[in-house]
Write a protein that holds these residues in place. Structure first.
Motif, PDB file in Angstrom:
ATOM      1  N   ASN A   1       0.917  -1.073  -0.191  1.00 47.39           N
ATOM      2  CA  ASN A   1       0.060  -0.518   0.040  1.00 47.39           C
ATOM      3  C   ASN A   1       1.401   1.039  -0.201  1.00 47.39           C
ATOM      4  O   ASN A   1       2.357   1.088   0.073  1.00 47.39           O
ATOM      5  N   GLU A   2       0.213   2.195  -0.005  1.00 47.55           N
ATOM      6  CA  GLU A   2       0.543   4.109   0.493  1.00 47.55           C
ATOM      7  C   GLU A   2       1.459   4.234   1.522  1.00 47.55           C
ATOM      8  O   GLU A   2       0.916   4.138   2.692  1.00 47.55           O
ATOM      9  N   CYS A   3       3.065   3.889   0.998  1.00 51.13           N
ATOM     10  CA  CYS A   3       3.078   3.930   2.726  1.00 51.13           C
ATOM     11  C   CYS A   3       4.751   4.607   2.566  1.00 51.13           C
ATOM     12  O   CYS A   3       5.526   5.060   1.701  1.00 51.13           O
ATOM     13  N   ARG A   4       5.337   5.312   3.495  1.00 51.65           N
ATOM     14  CA  ARG A   4       6.645   5.726   3.956  1.00 51.65           C
ATOM     15  C   ARG A   4       7.512   5.578   3.662  1.00 51.65           C
ATOM     16  O   ARG A   4       8.848   5.859   3.398  1.00 51.65           O
ATOM     17  N   GLU A   5       7.777   3.970   3.670  1.00 48.65           N
ATOM     18  CA  GLU A   5       8.967   3.084   3.297  1.00 48.65           C
ATOM     19  C   GLU A   5       8.891   3.086   1.730  1.00 48.65           C
ATOM     20  O   GLU A   5      10.031   3.210   1.224  1.00 48.65           O
ATOM     21  N   GLY A   6       7.665   3.105   0.830  1.00 47.48           N
ATOM     22  CA  GLY A   6       7.953   2.626  -0.370  1.00 47.48           C
ATOM     23  C   GLY A   6       8.486   4.487  -1.296  1.00 47.48           C
ATOM     24  O   GLY A   6       8.921   4.170  -1.742  1.00 47.48           O
TER      25      GLY A   6
ATOM     26  N   THR B   1      -0.365  12.824   5.472  1.00 51.78           N
ATOM     27  CA  THR B   1       0.182  13.127   6.399  1.00 51.78           C
ATOM     28  C   THR B   1       1.421  11.920   6.329  1.00 51.78           C
ATOM     29  O   THR B   1       2.260  12.452   7.423  1.00 51.78           O
ATOM     30  N   ILE B   2       1.917  11.296   4.948  1.00 49.89           N
ATOM     31  CA  ILE B   2       3.341  11.268   4.770  1.00 49.89           C
ATOM     32  C   ILE B   2       4.367  12.095   4.877  1.00 49.89           C
ATOM     33  O   ILE B   2       5.720  11.547   5.548  1.00 49.89           O
ATOM     34  N   PHE B   3       3.938  13.023   4.296  1.00 51.83           N
ATOM     35  CA  PHE B   3       5.238  14.396   3.444  1.00 51.83           C
ATOM     36  C   PHE B   3       4.796  15.420   4.992  1.00 51.83           C
ATOM     37  O   PHE B   3       5.791  16.089   4.371  1.00 51.83           O
ATOM     38  N   ARG B   4       3.630  15.675   4.983  1.00 51.38           N
ATOM     39  CA  ARG B   4       3.655  16.627   6.175  1.00 51.38           C
ATOM     40  C   ARG B   4       2.710  16.400   7.617  1.00 51.38           C
ATOM     41  O   ARG B   4       1.993  15.225   7.062  1.00 51.38           O
ATOM     42  N   SER B   5       3.072  17.323   9.190  1.00 54.44           N
ATOM     43  CA  SER B   5       2.727  16.814   9.533  1.00 54.44           C
ATOM     44  C   SER B   5       0.731  17.059   9.701  1.00 54.44           C
ATOM     45  O   SER B   5       0.322  17.903   9.214  1.00 54.44           O
ATOM     46  N   PRO B   6       0.280  16.449  10.362  1.00 59.15           N
ATOM     47  CA  PRO B   6      -1.373  16.698  10.787  1.00 59.15           C
ATOM     48  C   PRO B   6      -1.432  18.440  11.726  1.00 59.15           C
ATOM     49  O   PRO B   6      -2.340  19.008  11.136  1.00 59.15           O
ATOM     50  N   LYS B   7      -0.558  18.067  12.435  1.00 55.95           N
ATOM     51  CA  LYS B   7      -0.709  19.287  13.148  1.00 55.95           C
ATOM     52  C   LYS B   7       0.481  20.085  12.919  1.00 55.95           C
ATOM     53  O   LYS B   7       0.824  21.481  13.727  1.00 55.95           O
TER      54      LYS B   7
ATOM     55  N   LEU C   1       7.088  18.992  11.655  1.00 56.70           N
ATOM     56  CA  LEU C   1       7.720  17.485  10.035  1.00 56.70           C
ATOM     57  C   LEU C   1       7.092  16.732  10.377  1.00 56.70           C
ATOM     58  O   LEU C   1       7.824  15.941  11.636  1.00 56.70           O
ATOM     59  N   SER C   2       7.169  15.878   9.291  1.00 57.82           N
ATOM     60  CA  SER C   2       6.986  14.766   9.274  1.00 57.82           C
ATOM     61  C   SER C   2       8.324  13.369   9.489  1.00 57.82           C
ATOM     62  O   SER C   2       9.199  14.437   9.231  1.00 57.82           O
ATOM     63  N   HIS C   3       8.168  12.786   8.933  1.00 59.76           N
ATOM     64  CA  HIS C   3       9.413  11.629   9.292  1.00 59.76           C
ATOM     65  C   HIS C   3      10.362  11.805   7.674  1.00 59.76           C
ATOM     66  O   HIS C   3      11.437  12.188   7.977  1.00 59.76           O
TER      67      HIS C   3
ATOM     68  N   ILE D   1      16.764  19.781   0.232  1.00 59.27           N
ATOM     69  CA  ILE D   1      16.347  19.377  -0.551  1.00 59.27           C
ATOM     70  C   ILE D   1      14.240  20.337  -0.538  1.00 59.27           C
ATOM     71  O   ILE D   1      13.697  20.108   0.823  1.00 59.27           O
ATOM     72  N   GLU D   2      14.302  21.203  -0.878  1.00 59.68           N
ATOM     73  CA  GLU D   2      12.854  21.417  -1.116  1.00 59.68           C
ATOM     74  C   GLU D   2      11.661  21.533  -1.178  1.00 59.68           C
ATOM     75  O   GLU D   2      11.684  20.287  -2.404  1.00 59.68           O
ATOM     76  N   HIS D   3      10.790  20.892  -0.581  1.00 63.43           N
ATOM     77  CA  HIS D   3      10.016  20.243  -0.376  1.00 63.43           C
ATOM     78  C   HIS D   3       8.687  20.816  -0.585  1.00 63.43           C
ATOM     79  O   HIS D   3       7.978  21.584   0.277  1.00 63.43           O
ATOM     80  N   ILE D   4       7.904  20.546  -1.750  1.00 66.92           N
ATOM     81  CA  ILE D   4       6.464  21.348  -2.485  1.00 66.92           C
ATOM     82  C   ILE D   4       5.306  20.790  -2.374  1.00 66.92           C
ATOM     83  O   ILE D   4       5.609  19.577  -2.820  1.00 66.92           O
TER      84      ILE D   4
END
Length: 421
Positions: free
Chosen positions: A177-182, A206-212, A228-230, A240-243
């Motif tokens: 499934n879609e996951c941080r590990e992938g 939410t893998i890319f951003r924190s819900p808070k 930030l998320s992990h 790396i600039e994350h957009i």
């Protein structure tokens, strides 16, 4: 005889009968006067049939043989079903040594009553965003669940990242499934092969951003930063600039990639006899290389924007789970209901009850991150405390005093009992 040929016959007969001049006939048919004279000569020599095209009813010399048409239709229904016309033409040349254009393949299949499984819809007109000028300026990353192995396995997700300037798929991996590990594995593949990109475009999962990540006014005034998320912490550490895109159309390059893969990878995996997700991951690099050779484009500028990865940077430690722990006595800490300590002695002095960062890699390795250094941890047993129970001294018997209220109450009850037999 076609309608145009019948019109020629009528006009030529009128000219020969004197009811129309050559100039009038040429204007009516849209021909020159010299062509009208040739038509009259043909008519005088052979009559009406002389004006009919000589190839009418004859098979062209370059026409495909019926045997080839039958073989193409048979191979499509038996092996290559589901592929689009363009992909089917490529597969015929690669596997069957039959070289045909996509339009020829389409005519053959339609002649046999076979239509494409997926009908193409006319796309909406929109202003496309121009590509970045240099390779490595921007990657787009995403994941999509799909029946990649059709009915041979359950639905699973494909994670992938594509370079915006060249269209090169820099990394891809299948996961349940879609996951941080992938996503982490995709980034590691691309960085190890090409280098660090300047920017990364993703959705708002939410893998890319924190819900808070939305701060209150008080927090902003206090100078607090967004959590930030992990994955976001890994991007910050690598520079790396994350957009994060608001709509799927904003990262259209990778969204269109999924349409291509869903058309082609399914057929390719079937031809390779892949039946499990593990087998799919083994053959995926070869399929990605084939895709890049066919669809990659040259960037506007030859100079690359990739940044070389430092030799002291371990990507396994960067793409990890990060958590804070309080150090106990003897350099021990609790993680996952287990007790860990340093696997090797260190020269620096660690203070008890200090807060430290613990990282867990994708391989399950646990490290203590201290001052940019990774200190390995090992599991240990929590020391058991021997509790000695203190025996209390025996309590001497207590005799109430003569004037104790209990004695008075008991005496009164005895007197009442004796007076009322």
């Amino acid at each position: 005889m076609t309608r145009a040929e019948m019109k020629k016959v009528v006009v030529v007969e009128k000219i020969i009968g004197g009811h129309m001049t050559n100039d009038e006939g040429a204007a009516t048919l849209g021909l020159t006067k010299r062509q009208i004279i040739r038509l009259k000569q043909k008519y005088n020599q052979g009559g009406t049939r002389a004006l009919i095209h000589k190839n009418r009813g004859r098979k062209p010399a370059h026409a495909l043989k019926d045997e080839i048409k039958e073989r193409v239709a048979e191979r499509y229904t038996q092996i290559y079903h589901g592929s689009n016309n363009c992909h089917f033409a490529e597969l015929l040349e690669e596997h069957e040594a039959i070289r045909l254009s996509a339009s020829s393949v389409r005519r053959i299949l339609l002649g046999k009553g076979i239509k494409q499984a997926k009908q193409r819809r006319r796309s909406k007109a929109h202003q496309p965003r121009s590509r970045k000028a240099q390779a490595g300026m921007l990657w787009q990353i995403d994941a999509t669940p799909f029946a990649w192995l059709e009915d041979r396995a359950p639905v699973f997700a494909l994670h992938g990242a594509i370079d915006d300037a060249t269209g090169i798929v820099v990394g891809a991996v299948f996961s349940a499934n879609e996951c941080r590990e992938g996503y982490s594995l995709v980034m590691q593949q691309g960085i190890r092969k090409y280098g660090l990109p300047l920017g990364l475009y993703s959705d708002r999962h939410t893998i890319f951003r924190s819900p808070k990540e939305k701060l209150t006014i008080e927090q902003e005034l206090a100078g607090e930063t967004k959590p930030l998320s992990h994955f976001g912490k890994a991007m910050k550490e690598l520079g790396i600039e994350h957009i994060k895109a608001v709509t799927p159309q904003a990262k259209g390059r990778v969204e269109r990639l999924w349409g291509t893969f869903q058309d082609r990878l399914v057929i390719e995996l079937r031809l390779l006899g892949v039946n499990t997700i593990e087998e799919a991951n083994r053959v995926l690099p070869k399929l990605i290389a084939k895709h890049n050779r066919q669809f990659a484009v040259s960037p506007k500028e030859a100079d690359s924007a990739y940044v070389e990865l430092g030799s002291d940077t371990n990507l396994d430690h960067v793409f990890s789970l990060r958590s804070q722990r309080r150090l106990g006595a003897g350099n021990t800490l609790s993680y996952g209901s287990k007790i860990y300590t340093l696997a090797k002695p260190v020269s620096c002095h660690l203070h008890a009850k200090s807060t430290v960062e613990v990282r867990e890699t994708l391989k399950g390795e646990l490290i203590l991150w201290l001052g940019g250094q990774a200190l390995p941890l090992r599991e240990t047993q929590k020391p058991s405390r021997v509790q000695q129970r203190k025996m209390a001294d025996p309590v001497p018997p207590h005799k109430p005093a003569a004037n104790h209220p209990w004695r008075k109450t008991w005496t009164q009850k005895q007197v009442q009992h004796n007076t009322n037999p």
